[in-house]
Scaffold this motif. Structure first.
Motif, short mmCIF file in Angstrom:
data_model
loop_
_atom_site.label_atom_id
_atom_site.label_comp_id
_atom_site.label_asym_id
_atom_site.label_seq_id
_atom_site.Cartn_x
_atom_site.Cartn_y
_atom_site.Cartn_z
N GLU A 132 40.25 -1.07 8.79
CA GLU A 132 40.25 -0.84 9.80
C GLU A 132 41.18 -2.21 10.81
N GLY A 133 41.90 -2.59 11.61
CA GLY A 133 41.98 -3.99 12.14
C GLY A 133 43.31 -4.61 11.45
N PRO A 134 44.16 -3.83 10.59
CA PRO A 134 45.17 -4.32 10.08
C PRO A 134 46.27 -5.39 11.47
N VAL A 135 46.43 -6.45 10.95
CA VAL A 135 46.93 -7.66 11.62
C VAL A 135 48.43 -8.27 10.97
N PHE A 136 49.50 -8.56 11.35
CA PHE A 136 50.63 -9.29 10.06
C PHE A 136 50.88 -10.18 10.66
N ASP A 137 50.61 -11.33 9.95
CA ASP A 137 51.16 -12.78 9.89
C ASP A 137 52.72 -11.97 9.73
N HIS A 138 53.61 -12.80 10.85
CA HIS A 138 55.06 -12.37 10.34
C HIS A 138 55.58 -14.02 10.05
N LYS A 139 55.24 -14.94 10.40
CA LYS A 139 55.07 -15.91 9.74
C LYS A 139 55.39 -16.44 8.09
N GLU A 140 53.67 -16.23 8.17
CA GLU A 140 53.32 -16.10 6.91
C GLU A 140 54.03 -14.86 5.45
N ASN A 141 53.99 -13.54 6.21
CA ASN A 141 54.15 -12.60 5.86
C ASN A 141 53.52 -12.17 4.48
N LEU A 142 52.00 -12.10 5.27
CA LEU A 142 50.71 -11.96 4.80
C LEU A 142 49.73 -10.48 6.03
N LEU A 143 49.49 -10.06 5.17
CA LEU A 143 47.94 -8.86 5.46
C LEU A 143 46.57 -9.00 5.44
N TYR A 144 46.39 -9.55 6.87
CA TYR A 144 44.91 -8.94 6.47
C TYR A 144 44.72 -7.74 7.61
N PHE A 145 43.08 -6.85 7.36
CA PHE A 145 42.63 -6.02 8.05
C PHE A 145 41.26 -6.49 6.88
N VAL A 146 39.77 -5.13 7.23
CA VAL A 146 38.52 -5.25 7.41
C VAL A 146 38.10 -4.06 6.89
N SER A 147 37.22 -4.33 6.57
CA SER A 147 36.40 -3.27 6.09
C SER A 147 34.94 -3.52 6.83
N ILE A 148 34.61 -2.96 7.69
CA ILE A 148 34.21 -2.71 8.58
C ILE A 148 32.36 -2.75 8.15
N LEU A 149 31.97 -1.88 7.73
CA LEU A 149 31.22 -1.92 7.28
C LEU A 149 30.75 -2.66 5.83
N ASP A 150 30.78 -3.12 4.70
CA ASP A 150 31.54 -3.27 3.83
C ASP A 150 31.12 -5.15 3.91
N TYR A 151 31.50 -5.43 6.19
CA TYR A 151 31.81 -6.78 6.08
C TYR A 151 32.55 -7.84 5.61
N LEU A 152 33.57 -6.53 5.04
CA LEU A 152 34.71 -7.65 4.13
C LEU A 152 35.96 -7.98 5.35
N VAL A 153 36.47 -8.86 4.79
CA VAL A 153 38.38 -9.45 5.92
C VAL A 153 38.81 -9.73 4.60
N PHE A 154 39.94 -8.97 4.16
CA PHE A 154 40.88 -9.29 3.30
C PHE A 154 42.00 -9.85 3.41
N CYS A 155 42.66 -10.47 2.84
CA CYS A 155 44.07 -10.85 2.43
C CYS A 155 45.13 -9.97 1.91
N TYR A 156 46.36 -9.58 2.13
CA TYR A 156 46.87 -8.27 1.45
C TYR A 156 48.15 -9.76 1.38
#
Length: 270
Positions: free
Chosen positions: A15-39
């Protein structure tokens, strides 16, 4: 291939993809795994940080630093160091968790809640948080989902998924209050609206849970303009990158033919 599968960790609910346009990075989460990712799309690197309860959405702070909402509160996560630190909590009931969120034009955190572990009617709310203070701006929601601001910041679009509609609220940027205006989009097919984002032309891209696609809508007249199919039924949210293309999160459906649910996809629109 379009869409292309970027990431698949056998997650139940991305869930929850958010794109950081300034840094060219994507963030998203795996809700039930308690994980947050930076791609990092330039290098293909994916970093993750685990919290101690279900995570739901991300607010950008600065370079590789974000605020993450989890059931146990809001945590500042630094992907430069892979460290996390508790920041604050809103007084929410034990029977709910946070879901989608967005920053308003003044930097306030807008975030909704929903029943957890069991979905219950009308126990959710949408909150506004800023500088240690919070207030409820929308009451009696069930599955608080997509949030998007108009380009002038004077309208807030909001999805309470079971209504199968997109609501439009007038937004007061000075004090951060809303007033309901109308329902502007209605879904009449099998898919229900989930997360959404606004593109550079002011159109809404909406993820369809159970519909196996993202669809593009004109919020001024309620007309559907485009759609892109995904190889799995439960599509949860989307965001636009610097190339005006879409990153899309999905969830498992537990159908025997659903090999791709829970994956992160990229769809080239241009």
């Amino acid at each position: 291939m379009n869409p292309s599968l970027i990431f698949h960790l056998n997650s139940e609910l991305l869930e929850g993809p958010v794109f950081d346009h300034k840094e060219n990075l994507l963030y998203f989460v795996s809700i039930l795994d308690y994980l947050v990712f930076c791609y990092n799309p330039s290098t293909g690197e994916i970093l993750s940080v685990k919290l101690d309860s279900p995570v739901s959405c991300i607010f950008l702070l600065d370079r590789k630093r974000i605020m993450v909402a989890s059931k146990n509160g809001f945590f500042e996560v630094d992907f430069n160091t892979l460290q996390k630190q508790f920041s604050f909590q809103i007084d929410i009931a034990n029977s709910v968790r946070y879901n989608d969120g967005i920053k308003d034009p003044e930097g306030r955190f807008i975030i909704g809640t929903m029943g957890f572990p069991e979905v219950k009617e009308n126990i959710g709310k949408v909150y506004s948080y800023s500088e240690g203070k919070y207030k409820v701006i929308i009451e009696d929601t069930t599955i608080s989902n997509g949030l998007a601001f108009s380009q002038d910041g004077l309208s807030l679009y909001f999805i309470d998924t079971p209504t199968k509609k997109v609501a439009k609220y007038a937004y007061d940027k000075e004090i951060g209050d809303v007033s309901f205006e109308s329902y502007v989009i209605e879904f009449n097919e099998e898919g229900s609206p989930d997360g959404m984002c606004m593109d550079n032309e002011g159109m809404l891209w909406i993820a369809e849970w159970g519909g196996g696609r993202v669809s593009r809508w004109n919020p001024k007249n309620g007309r559907k303009m485009d759609e892109r199919k995904l190889p799995c039924p439960n599509v949860t949210s989307c965001c636009i990158d610097n190339h005006l293309n879409l990153y899309i999160t999905t969830a498992k459906s537990f159908g025997k033919d659903d090999m791709y649910g829970g994956g992160l996809f990229y769809v080239e629109l241009n």
